[in-house]
Design an enzyme around this catalytic site. Structure first.
Site, PDB file in Angstrom:
ATOM      1  CB  SER A  48       0.479 -29.878 -65.906  1.00 22.48           C
ATOM      2  OG  SER A  48       1.481 -30.551 -65.565  1.00 22.48           O
ATOM      3  CG  ASP A  80      -1.195 -25.873 -63.735  1.00 23.61           C
ATOM      4  OD1 ASP A  80      -1.852 -24.983 -64.005  1.00 23.61           O
ATOM      5  OD2 ASP A  80      -0.133 -25.989 -63.448  1.00 23.61           O
ATOM      6  CD  GLU A 134      -4.729 -20.663 -68.432  1.00 28.71           C
ATOM      7  OE1 GLU A 134      -6.026 -20.785 -67.009  1.00 28.71           O
ATOM      8  OE2 GLU A 134      -3.269 -20.312 -68.525  1.00 28.71           O
ATOM      9  CG  HIS A 181       4.143 -21.419 -67.641  1.00 32.00           C
ATOM     10  ND1 HIS A 181       3.245 -21.423 -69.000  1.00 32.00           N
ATOM     11  CD2 HIS A 181       3.899 -21.783 -66.994  1.00 32.00           C
ATOM     12  CE1 HIS A 181       2.172 -21.009 -68.126  1.00 32.00           C
ATOM     13  NE2 HIS A 181       2.739 -21.580 -67.417  1.00 32.00           N
ATOM     14  N   GLY A 216       3.306 -18.557 -63.513  1.00 31.22           N
ATOM     15  CA  GLY A 216       5.144 -18.718 -64.100  1.00 31.22           C
ATOM     16  C   GLY A 216       5.505 -17.785 -62.545  1.00 31.22           C
ATOM     17  N   GLY A 217       4.977 -17.639 -61.616  1.00 32.83           N
ATOM     18  CA  GLY A 217       5.313 -16.441 -60.492  1.00 32.83           C
ATOM     19  C   GLY A 217       6.816 -17.143 -60.123  1.00 32.83           C
ATOM     20  CB  THR A 240      10.308 -23.907 -62.388  1.00 38.73           C
ATOM     21  OG1 THR A 240       9.009 -23.269 -63.804  1.00 38.73           O
ATOM     22  CG2 THR A 240      11.739 -24.079 -62.832  1.00 38.73           C
TER      23      THR A 240
END
Ligand SMILES: [Zn+2]
Length: 294
Positions: A48, A80, A134, A181, A216-217, A240
């Site tokens: 990101s 990202d 997006e 996310h 956000g998988g 995460t």
């Protein structure tokens, strides 16, 4: 070396997805690369704007390029969640393979107008760079959240997906389909899982006919991920889960050797911890778990 676009096409034909993993240090990069090499599957590394600021935009591009060239391995680099054209241009010039141009917080008309301009500007710098747009609301922050935001109003529809893709010329679309996310604490503890709206994914795929990314998988139910890939998801983002594994690995490494000061003696514990998560996600995305069970 085959291009990212060709590998996405191939993944789509084979009914599998390419794993996308965020990195913000060399240990995470090494872990992602090692796991992908072990399974011999293509992989995307993403950073990101904040992650790029920490690692260095040109520096990460040089590192990923060196891995790709030295090992002749399909590892690709994604910019990202990029929120401005200036940051996008910086990534394009540094040699990133793809970009997530994210103006999803703006009204859709404004998002479409500015994303279209960004597609033109970025392709002028690097025609083979893939641009992802997006739509919808999937929350922000790949970290541990105390409570779940209400994202039900921000779900994407097939109609808006089609319109967005046609008017902007993006190569990839990231819709809001129940994904989010970050992770709730209960997800980190494995007590709850994110669930996906698989029918919505299938509807969007049919209408927009484009590569789809699931952001956000982390913390998502395995079976839902398999179904989402079958319904048309081509790239799955995991951040995460890696950050949680990174911290656990570091705590373990320090606890095991309380007097150690040599980084390369402490950090392999972080590498192993992260690599395990990446490997297990890559197996799922590439349909390897079912093969093993058979
Ligand atoms: Zn994301």
């Amino acid at each position: 070396m085959r291009r990212l676009r060709d590998l996405l096409q191939e993944a789509q034909q084979n009914g599998v997805a390419i794993g996308h993993f965020n990195v913000s240090d060399l240990v995470l990069l090494k872990a992602v690369f090692a796991a992908a090499r072990e399974l011999n599957v293509p992989v995307l590394v993403g950073l990101s704007e904040s992650e790029r600021e920490f690692v260095g935009t040109r520096q990460i591009a040089a590192l990923v390029r060196s891995l790709r060239e030295e090992f002749d391995f399909p590892i690709f680099l994604n910019a990202d969640h990029t929120h401005s054209l200036a940051k996008g241009i910086e990534a394009a010039k540094a040699g990133f393979d793809s970009i997530v141009f994210d103006l999803s917080s703006l009204p859709i008309e404004e998002n479409m107008c500015q994303t279209k301009q960004a597609v033109e500007a970025l392709k002028a710098i690097n025609p083979s760079m893939l641009v992802e747009g997006e739509i919808g609301d999937i929350g922000t922050g790949s970290e541990i959240h105390e409570s779940s935001p209400d994202l039900s109003k921000g779900l994407s529809t097939a109609e808006e997906a089609k319109q967005f893709v046609e008017s902007t010329g993006v190569d990839i679309l990231a819709p809001a389909v129940g994904n989010m996310h970050g992770m709730l604490r209960s997800m980190v503890q494995g007590e709850t899982k994110k669930r996906l709206d698989v029918e919505r994914i299938a509807g969007i795929k049919q209408a927009a006919r484009i590569f789809l990314t699931l952001h956000g998988g982390s913390g998502t139910d395995d079976e839902d991920l398999r179904k989402a890939i079958s319904a048309g998801i081509n790239i799955v983002h995991i951040n995460t889960e890696l950050r949680v594994a990174w911290r656990h690995g570091l705590e373990q490494g320090l606890a095991k050797q309380p007097d150690e000061v040599v980084p390369y003696k402490i950090l392999p514990s972080v590498l192993d911890s992260v690599k395990q998560v990446v490997g297990s996600r890559l197996k799922l995305f590439n349909g390897r778990q079912m093969v093993q069970k058979a």
